[in-house]
Each structure stands twice: as C-alpha cells, then as structure tokens.
Design a protein around this motif. Sequence first.
Motif, PDB file in Angstrom:
ATOM      1  N   TRP A   3       0.837  -1.192   0.000  1.00 19.08           N
ATOM      2  CA  TRP A   3       0.000   0.000   0.000  1.00 19.08           C
ATOM      3  C   TRP A   3       0.872   1.242   0.000  1.00 19.08           C
ATOM      4  O   TRP A   3       2.082   1.166   0.161  1.00 19.08           O
ATOM      5  CB  TRP A   3      -0.976   0.008   1.184  1.00 19.08           C
ATOM      6  CG  TRP A   3      -0.358   0.184   2.540  1.00 19.08           C
ATOM      7  CD1 TRP A   3      -0.224   1.354   3.222  1.00 19.08           C
ATOM      8  CD2 TRP A   3       0.186  -0.833   3.389  1.00 19.08           C
ATOM      9  NE1 TRP A   3       0.376   1.141   4.446  1.00 19.08           N
ATOM     10  CE2 TRP A   3       0.634  -0.202   4.566  1.00 19.08           C
ATOM     11  CE3 TRP A   3       0.356  -2.211   3.276  1.00 19.08           C
ATOM     12  CZ2 TRP A   3       1.231  -0.897   5.609  1.00 19.08           C
ATOM     13  CZ3 TRP A   3       0.947  -2.908   4.315  1.00 19.08           C
ATOM     14  CH2 TRP A   3       1.363  -2.248   5.465  1.00 19.08           C
ATOM     15  N   ASP A   4       0.239   2.367  -0.161  1.00 17.23           N
ATOM     16  CA  ASP A   4       0.950   3.637  -0.230  1.00 17.23           C
ATOM     17  C   ASP A   4       1.029   4.268   1.156  1.00 17.23           C
ATOM     18  O   ASP A   4       0.045   4.280   1.899  1.00 17.23           O
ATOM     19  CB  ASP A   4       0.220   4.585  -1.196  1.00 17.23           C
ATOM     20  CG  ASP A   4       1.008   5.852  -1.445  1.00 17.23           C
ATOM     21  OD1 ASP A   4       2.251   5.793  -1.469  1.00 17.23           O
ATOM     22  OD2 ASP A   4       0.382   6.908  -1.609  1.00 17.23           O
ATOM     23  N   GLU A   5       2.190   4.773   1.512  1.00 23.54           N
ATOM     24  CA  GLU A   5       2.411   5.538   2.746  1.00 23.54           C
ATOM     25  C   GLU A   5       3.237   6.764   2.365  1.00 23.54           C
ATOM     26  O   GLU A   5       4.206   6.635   1.619  1.00 23.54           O
ATOM     27  CB  GLU A   5       3.180   4.723   3.786  1.00 23.54           C
ATOM     28  CG  GLU A   5       2.384   3.670   4.500  1.00 23.54           C
ATOM     29  CD  GLU A   5       1.379   4.213   5.508  1.00 23.54           C
ATOM     30  OE1 GLU A   5       1.493   5.394   5.906  1.00 23.54           O
ATOM     31  OE2 GLU A   5       0.486   3.453   5.898  1.00 23.54           O
ATOM     32  N   PRO A   6       2.895   7.935   2.896  1.00 22.24           N
ATOM     33  CA  PRO A   6       3.643   9.139   2.520  1.00 22.24           C
ATOM     34  C   PRO A   6       5.052   9.204   3.114  1.00 22.24           C
ATOM     35  O   PRO A   6       5.920   9.880   2.568  1.00 22.24           O
ATOM     36  CB  PRO A   6       2.768  10.281   3.046  1.00 22.24           C
ATOM     37  CG  PRO A   6       1.944   9.665   4.127  1.00 22.24           C
ATOM     38  CD  PRO A   6       1.754   8.227   3.754  1.00 22.24           C
ATOM     39  N   PRO A  32      -5.136  -0.070  -6.006  1.00 19.84           N
ATOM     40  CA  PRO A  32      -3.832   0.373  -6.488  1.00 19.84           C
ATOM     41  C   PRO A  32      -3.491  -0.272  -7.829  1.00 19.84           C
ATOM     42  O   PRO A  32      -3.714  -1.463  -8.032  1.00 19.84           O
ATOM     43  CB  PRO A  32      -2.870  -0.111  -5.394  1.00 19.84           C
ATOM     44  CG  PRO A  32      -3.721  -0.283  -4.177  1.00 19.84           C
ATOM     45  CD  PRO A  32      -5.072  -0.691  -4.694  1.00 19.84           C
ATOM     46  N   HIS A  48      -5.239  -1.224  -0.621  1.00 19.42           N
ATOM     47  CA  HIS A  48      -4.254  -2.229  -0.228  1.00 19.42           C
ATOM     48  C   HIS A  48      -4.364  -3.450  -1.133  1.00 19.42           C
ATOM     49  O   HIS A  48      -5.452  -3.781  -1.600  1.00 19.42           O
ATOM     50  CB  HIS A  48      -4.489  -2.677   1.221  1.00 19.42           C
ATOM     51  CG  HIS A  48      -4.350  -1.578   2.213  1.00 19.42           C
ATOM     52  ND1 HIS A  48      -5.321  -0.603   2.379  1.00 19.42           N
ATOM     53  CD2 HIS A  48      -3.357  -1.269   3.062  1.00 19.42           C
ATOM     54  CE1 HIS A  48      -4.923   0.241   3.318  1.00 19.42           C
ATOM     55  NE2 HIS A  48      -3.729  -0.141   3.739  1.00 19.42           N
ATOM     56  N   ALA A  69       6.645  -3.261  -5.511  1.00 17.27           N
ATOM     57  CA  ALA A  69       6.191  -2.231  -4.567  1.00 17.27           C
ATOM     58  C   ALA A  69       7.165  -1.054  -4.565  1.00 17.27           C
ATOM     59  O   ALA A  69       6.755   0.108  -4.626  1.00 17.27           O
ATOM     60  CB  ALA A  69       6.047  -2.818  -3.169  1.00 17.27           C
ATOM     61  N   HIS A  72       6.933   1.259  -7.461  1.00 21.61           N
ATOM     62  CA  HIS A  72       5.749   2.118  -7.403  1.00 21.61           C
ATOM     63  C   HIS A  72       5.762   3.043  -6.185  1.00 21.61           C
ATOM     64  O   HIS A  72       4.775   3.734  -5.926  1.00 21.61           O
ATOM     65  CB  HIS A  72       4.481   1.265  -7.402  1.00 21.61           C
ATOM     66  CG  HIS A  72       4.178   0.667  -8.738  1.00 21.61           C
ATOM     67  ND1 HIS A  72       3.391   1.301  -9.675  1.00 21.61           N
ATOM     68  CD2 HIS A  72       4.593  -0.490  -9.314  1.00 21.61           C
ATOM     69  CE1 HIS A  72       3.315   0.547 -10.757  1.00 21.61           C
ATOM     70  NE2 HIS A  72       4.049  -0.550 -10.566  1.00 21.61           N
ATOM     71  N   GLY A  73       6.852   3.022  -5.415  1.00 18.87           N
ATOM     72  CA  GLY A  73       6.962   3.893  -4.250  1.00 18.87           C
ATOM     73  C   GLY A  73       6.034   3.496  -3.118  1.00 18.87           C
ATOM     74  O   GLY A  73       5.557   4.360  -2.370  1.00 18.87           O
ATOM     75  N   MET A  74       5.790   2.180  -2.967  1.00 19.73           N
ATOM     76  CA  MET A  74       4.829   1.705  -1.962  1.00 19.73           C
ATOM     77  C   MET A  74       5.512   0.885  -0.873  1.00 19.73           C
ATOM     78  O   MET A  74       6.566   0.294  -1.083  1.00 19.73           O
ATOM     79  CB  MET A  74       3.750   0.864  -2.650  1.00 19.73           C
ATOM     80  CG  MET A  74       3.008   1.660  -3.719  1.00 19.73           C
ATOM     81  SD  MET A  74       1.747   0.682  -4.516  1.00 19.73           S
ATOM     82  CE  MET A  74       0.351   1.183  -3.527  1.00 19.73           C
ATOM     83  N   ASN A  86      10.259  -0.338   3.486  1.00 22.49           N
ATOM     84  CA  ASN A  86       9.944   1.039   3.106  1.00 22.49           C
ATOM     85  C   ASN A  86      10.740   1.414   1.860  1.00 22.49           C
ATOM     86  O   ASN A  86      11.729   0.767   1.515  1.00 22.49           O
ATOM     87  CB  ASN A  86      10.293   2.001   4.244  1.00 22.49           C
ATOM     88  CG  ASN A  86       9.306   1.919   5.387  1.00 22.49           C
ATOM     89  OD1 ASN A  86       8.162   2.317   5.237  1.00 22.49           O
ATOM     90  ND2 ASN A  86       9.735   1.397   6.527  1.00 22.49           N
TER      91      ASN A  86
END
Length: 189
Positions: A3-6, A32, A48, A69, A72-74, A86
Amino acid sequence: MVWDEPVPISRDQARATYLAVKRTEPGGGDVPGVAKELPGQVTLYPGHVLVTMDLDTMDEMSAQVFAVARAHGMVCYDPQRDLVHNVAPLGVYEGMQLHTGDGMIVHDPDLGLVHDVLATLSPQNPFVALVNFGRHFLQVSPGYELEYKEGTLIRTTVPELAEVQRAFHEYATGGREFLDRHAWQDQAV
C-alpha cells in the motif's frame, strides 16, 4: 501486503495496518494500479493489495513483490517474517544486497529493514549480511560475531544487538567507525 504511505513507517505500524485491513472485507474503494504487476494470488482491499503465496516459493515471490512495490513507491509488509520494506531511507551503495540465513534477499534495502532484520538472528536465521559484490561485505551470526571483508576477512565479537545494528547502519551509510571501535582479527581465507 502492499500500500501507499507518505513517509517510512515502523514494523509495528505496518503490522497494525495489515491486521486492521485483514479484518475488513476485500474489494471496494480505490484499487492500487500495482495490483496488475504483482505475482501470486492477489486480493484487493481499499487502497491495499494482499499477495498470497505458497511457502515453497515465498522467498522468490516476496522479492518480486518487494521490487514491484518499491518501483511504485509503496510500502510492503511481510507478515510471515513480520518485516516492513519502506522505500527509504536507503544506504549509500547502489545495488547493495541484504541476505539472510532464512533465504531472504533484498536489493537496495531500506535502513529500517536492515535494523529490524538483525533482530531476527536465530537458529532459523543463522546470519545476516550486507553485500556490495566485488567490493566488500559485513555479516553477523548469532553470538554477534561480525565479519568484514574488503580484501582481507576480519572478525570480531560484539556484546549486544544494539552494537551490531549500529555497525550495520554505519556500514550501509558509508561509515567505517565500527572498524575503529572493535578489536578485529585477520582470518585466513
């Protein structure tokens, strides 16, 4: 689970997110785009993607999931190993690899993952190594025996996990302070 997290998150935060998402129903919400590229059986949750894999192919598939992941920066959470991957911060060596005795190989691991993996040393995971092929490596085995090779293989034992984590962090970020802090012995190769 992907999933994406800033910003980078801790293993505890990743585990809590994973468990919260697993208590919900699959489907619905935004899916996503990364889901189409992931190997294995994919289950979609709002925001997610859960990837289910068989234990026999887990090491190879989890490396693929992590690579997709990362591209895709996830964030990627591995519930089997209780580790979070991360996107950053990374070490200074492009192409550095993290290897574990239980079969995990991660290209360009984030520093938090390196820190957390070191706490998994056990008879089931008998070593952790950061490798810069053709240049140098640092590895540790239970009992906190550190080995460093850059030409000559040298070895020392440190008293606690925190010192191992500190040495690996310094190594990954280009520091060599760990070499001065300990008494090393040359090892015949």
